[in-house]
Design a protein around this motif. Structure first.
Motif, PDB file in Angstrom:
ATOM      1  N   UNK A   1      -2.829  -0.400  -3.796  1.00 59.10           N
ATOM      2  CA  UNK A   1      -2.107  -0.357  -2.526  1.00 59.10           C
ATOM      3  C   UNK A   1      -1.365  -1.671  -2.279  1.00 59.10           C
ATOM      4  N   UNK A   2      -2.099  -2.787  -2.412  1.00 58.05           N
ATOM      5  CA  UNK A   2      -1.517  -4.094  -2.114  1.00 58.05           C
ATOM      6  C   UNK A   2      -0.390  -4.436  -3.094  1.00 58.05           C
ATOM      7  N   UNK A   3      -0.631  -4.119  -4.363  1.00 52.12           N
ATOM      8  CA  UNK A   3       0.370  -4.414  -5.390  1.00 52.12           C
ATOM      9  C   UNK A   3       1.674  -3.688  -5.131  1.00 52.12           C
ATOM     10  N   UNK A   4       1.582  -2.429  -4.711  1.00 53.28           N
ATOM     11  CA  UNK A   4       2.798  -1.651  -4.475  1.00 53.28           C
ATOM     12  C   UNK A   4       3.460  -2.060  -3.156  1.00 53.28           C
TER      13      UNK A   4
ATOM     14  N   UNK B   1       0.634 -23.067  -6.138  1.00 54.09           N
ATOM     15  CA  UNK B   1       2.047 -23.413  -5.955  1.00 54.09           C
ATOM     16  C   UNK B   1       2.612 -22.685  -4.747  1.00 54.09           C
ATOM     17  N   UNK B   2       1.747 -22.007  -4.019  1.00 48.41           N
ATOM     18  CA  UNK B   2       2.209 -21.307  -2.822  1.00 48.41           C
ATOM     19  C   UNK B   2       2.884 -19.977  -3.135  1.00 48.41           C
ATOM     20  N   UNK B   3       2.516 -19.384  -4.294  1.00 46.77           N
ATOM     21  CA  UNK B   3       3.084 -18.089  -4.678  1.00 46.77           C
ATOM     22  C   UNK B   3       1.946 -17.073  -4.731  1.00 46.77           C
ATOM     23  N   UNK B   4       2.186 -15.868  -4.203  1.00 43.80           N
ATOM     24  CA  UNK B   4       1.157 -14.835  -4.227  1.00 43.80           C
ATOM     25  C   UNK B   4       1.021 -14.308  -5.660  1.00 43.80           C
ATOM     26  N   UNK B   5      -0.119 -14.563  -6.333  1.00 47.78           N
ATOM     27  CA  UNK B   5      -0.245 -14.138  -7.726  1.00 47.78           C
ATOM     28  C   UNK B   5      -0.183 -12.620  -7.891  1.00 47.78           C
ATOM     29  N   UNK B   6      -0.656 -11.872  -6.892  1.00 44.63           N
ATOM     30  CA  UNK B   6      -0.604 -10.410  -6.987  1.00 44.63           C
ATOM     31  C   UNK B   6       0.854  -9.965  -7.032  1.00 44.63           C
ATOM     32  N   UNK B   7       1.655 -10.539  -6.152  1.00 45.57           N
ATOM     33  CA  UNK B   7       3.068 -10.163  -6.113  1.00 45.57           C
ATOM     34  C   UNK B   7       3.792 -10.613  -7.378  1.00 45.57           C
ATOM     35  N   UNK B   8       3.410 -11.752  -7.897  1.00 49.86           N
ATOM     36  CA  UNK B   8       4.104 -12.277  -9.070  1.00 49.86           C
ATOM     37  C   UNK B   8       3.696 -11.552 -10.345  1.00 49.86           C
TER      38      UNK B   8
ATOM     39  N   UNK C   1       5.242  -6.314 -10.387  1.00 51.79           N
ATOM     40  CA  UNK C   1       6.256  -5.840 -11.351  1.00 51.79           C
ATOM     41  C   UNK C   1       5.701  -4.863 -12.379  1.00 51.79           C
ATOM     42  N   UNK C   2       4.437  -5.040 -12.751  1.00 52.25           N
ATOM     43  CA  UNK C   2       3.843  -4.138 -13.747  1.00 52.25           C
ATOM     44  C   UNK C   2       3.623  -2.748 -13.161  1.00 52.25           C
ATOM     45  N   UNK C   3       3.209  -2.698 -11.893  1.00 56.84           N
ATOM     46  CA  UNK C   3       3.016  -1.392 -11.243  1.00 56.84           C
ATOM     47  C   UNK C   3       4.351  -0.662 -11.128  1.00 56.84           C
ATOM     48  N   UNK C   4       5.348  -1.353 -10.602  1.00 53.32           N
ATOM     49  CA  UNK C   4       6.649  -0.714 -10.379  1.00 53.32           C
ATOM     50  C   UNK C   4       7.267  -0.280 -11.709  1.00 53.32           C
ATOM     51  N   UNK C   5       7.193  -1.166 -12.708  1.00 56.20           N
ATOM     52  CA  UNK C   5       7.774  -0.834 -14.017  1.00 56.20           C
ATOM     53  C   UNK C   5       7.095   0.395 -14.611  1.00 56.20           C
ATOM     54  N   UNK C   6       5.776   0.494 -14.464  1.00 56.35           N
ATOM     55  CA  UNK C   6       5.064   1.658 -15.020  1.00 56.35           C
ATOM     56  C   UNK C   6       5.473   2.937 -14.307  1.00 56.35           C
ATOM     57  N   UNK C   7       5.578   2.877 -12.979  1.00 54.13           N
ATOM     58  CA  UNK C   7       5.948   4.075 -12.216  1.00 54.13           C
ATOM     59  C   UNK C   7       7.354   4.534 -12.604  1.00 54.13           C
ATOM     60  N   UNK C   8       8.241   3.588 -12.867  1.00 53.49           N
ATOM     61  CA  UNK C   8       9.619   3.943 -13.221  1.00 53.49           C
ATOM     62  C   UNK C   8       9.753   4.392 -14.672  1.00 53.49           C
ATOM     63  N   UNK C   9       9.031   3.753 -15.561  1.00 54.87           N
ATOM     64  CA  UNK C   9       9.262   4.003 -16.988  1.00 54.87           C
ATOM     65  C   UNK C   9       8.521   5.225 -17.528  1.00 54.87           C
ATOM     66  N   UNK C  10       7.341   5.522 -16.974  1.00 59.74           N
ATOM     67  CA  UNK C  10       6.575   6.655 -17.512  1.00 59.74           C
ATOM     68  C   UNK C  10       7.354   7.971 -17.471  1.00 59.74           C
ATOM     69  N   UNK C  11       8.040   8.316 -16.357  1.00 58.39           N
ATOM     70  CA  UNK C  11       8.821   9.561 -16.350  1.00 58.39           C
ATOM     71  C   UNK C  11       9.910   9.575 -17.425  1.00 58.39           C
TER      72      UNK C  11
END
Lengths: 266, 253
Positions: free
Chosen positions: A37-40, A144-151, A155-165
């Protein structure tokens, strides 16, 4: 009296283990769910890191095309071979096309694609993120003040959702070609009959549901594999454990979600 | 009253049944180097992880410039962390990026500098730290001392106000230890950065410290200038400083 006591002890130990196992299972499932949920969600929050997303799409999608295509081609060929054996008994060889097409679009293409991506990219995700965790790279990103989940995860979640189809489409297409090769060259069905019967029996819904399944599988396997890597601990051995665990849990989850989706769709 | 940047008050932290921090009090003074001394595994790293918010304490307060770090909202913490640099024990360089990309990383993420400006800035930092011809190399190709220096370069890239060094000299040869010590002194003097160093390297401590605090048994048991430490009567500190196996420090394993 003594045996009674021993029995009680064993019973206690059993419940102890049962409790520990269920508690681990629940916290693990909860962790994966929160990660998903958080990643997306973070995909919709700036900053948007397009370069990271493209890099992951290239890794998960583009680099999987050969293995997915090859597996698709052979799956179609095998399906045509096997079904020709049965259909020959009824002289209904023209139905090989629809059988191959329906099996591929509804089931085999999304499931096989997801399993292949899990083996190729999912394991790499878990191992790479796990290594980043144990070598303090994730901590470094945080400080460094960057959210590691977002970084790392988003991208891995979104890329998988887009590429699998897309990979699913490739698998299906080459599977149909494979079926065509066997039907026409080995069984003796005409090329026209092969395609005509497929267009007659296979609906747009069959294709669409296959794509939807693939997208959901992409989300599930990337959420599981990134979670396992992100929470790895215990050095090199821990990364190995996380990777194995990721592949096993993701593979089993594909079948569980496949059942749920199939029950909902048809 | 000294100018305090970070104030830690009565910090407690346990992992399961193990009490790691048991009421730590510490003040970090602006533009000075504070060294936290202690045995391996005594909770030094746990303590600094609290300062940057990687861990949450069970009890206690941490103030950075008067602001409460523990209950800080996420966006405010992100802003605060831009004023921090952290040098991890292992370097924690991103192994999929070159040295240049590693140092440029915080600049790319947090500034609006152009590619050319970033390249120039990276060159300037590398030059200042005495690193030559390493831009295109990957962390795996670097020696331990090089990695530490590149990590320091990345930590100073955003010109932070505070830099935390986690065991900067551990695992390095004596010459490289001295080079790193000099760099820490240079960082403090030339850039005016407040430094926090955790270490068990006594020689290095006396060279770089303005203030030393000894962490033992989850508390700061002694605090003072290097001179005060040399003349201490605390037996735990004496055993540590004189590298003795016998004394009040109990080794479990």
């Amino acid at each position: 009296m003594d045996t009674m006591k021993k029995f009680q002890e064993k019973l206690l130990l059993f419940f102890d283990k049962l409790g520990a196992t269920s508690s681990t299972f629940l916290s693990e499932t909860g962790g994966i769910f929160i990660n998903a949920i958080r990643g997306l969600y973070l995909a919709f929050v700036p900053p948007y890191r397009w370069r990271n997303l493209l890099k992951q799409m290239e890794f998960i999608g583009a680099q999987s095309t050969f293995i997915v295509g090859l597996t698709g081609l052979f799956t179609g060929m095998i399906l045509a071979f096997q079904s020709s054996h049965a259909f020959r008994l009824f002289r209904a060889e023209t139905l090989i096309g629809p059988t191959v097409a329906l099996s591929l679009t509804r089931e085999l293409a999304p499931v096989f694609t997801a399993l292949l991506v899990t083996a190729r990219a999912g394991s790499a995700m878990a191992a790479e993120i796990g290594t980043m965790r144990i070598s303090e790279q994730i901590d470094a990103i945080f400080t460094m003040g960057i959210d590691p989940v977002q970084y790392i995860i988003t991208p891995r979640l979104v890329a998988s959702i887009l590429m699998l189809p897309l990979l699913n489409a490739l698998f299906t297409f080459l599977g149909l070609i494979g079926g065509h090769i066997i039907s026409v060259n080995v069984v003796g069905v005409t090329s026209f009959a092969y395609w005509d019967q497929i267009f007659y029996y296979v609906t747009a819904e069959d294709y669409f549901n296959g794509f939807l399944k693939a997208a959901v599988f992409g989300y599930v396997i990337s959420a599981i594999c990134t979670h396992m890597g992100y929470n790895a601990s215990g050095g090199a051995e821990g990364v190995g454990r996380a990777t194995t665990h990721a592949v096993v849990v993701a593979s089993v989850s594909i079948f569980i979600f496949d059942y749920l989706l199939t029950a909902l769709m048809y | 009253m000294e100018d305090a940047v970070i104030v830690i008050e009565d910090l407690h932290k346990s992992f399961g049944d193990v009490k790691v921090l048991d009421g730590v009090n510490l003040t970090v003074i602006r533009h000075k180097t504070t060294v936290i001394l202690g045995r391996s595994g005594c909770g030094k790293t746990v303590l600094i992880k609290h300062i940057v918010g990687l861990l949450k304490p069970d009890k206690g307060r941490i103030l950075y410039e008067g602001r409460d770090v523990v209950n800080m909202p996420t966006h405010e913490r992100k802003e605060m962390l831009k004023e921090f640099g952290m040098l991890y024990q292992s370097g924690a360089l991103f192994d999929s990026m070159t040295v240049e990309e590693n140092i440029a990383f915080p600049l790319v993420e947090h500034t609006k500098m152009t590619k050319a400006e970033i390249k120039e800035r990276v060159q300037e930092i590398l030059h200042r730290l005495g690193l030559k011809d390493v831009e295109g190399k990957y962390p795996a190709e670097l020696s331990g001392g090089m990695k530490k220096r590149v990590a320091l370069a990345r930590a100073v890239a955003l010109e932070p106000k505070v830099i935390i060094f986690d065991e900067p000299t551990t695992g390095l040869d004596p010459v490289m230890c001295d080079i790193i010590d000099n760099l820490i002194i240079k960082t403090r003097d030339e850039l005016g950065i407040t430094c926090i160093v955790i270490t068990h390297d006594i020689q290095s401590t006396f060279k770089i410290a303005d203030k030393i605090a000894m962490l033992y048994g989850g508390r700061i048991i002694e605090e003072g200038t290097p001179d005060e430490f040399r003349n201490t009567s605390n037996e735990v500190v004496l055993q540590f400083l004189h590298r003795k196996a016998e004394g009040p420090i109990k080794i479990m394993d």
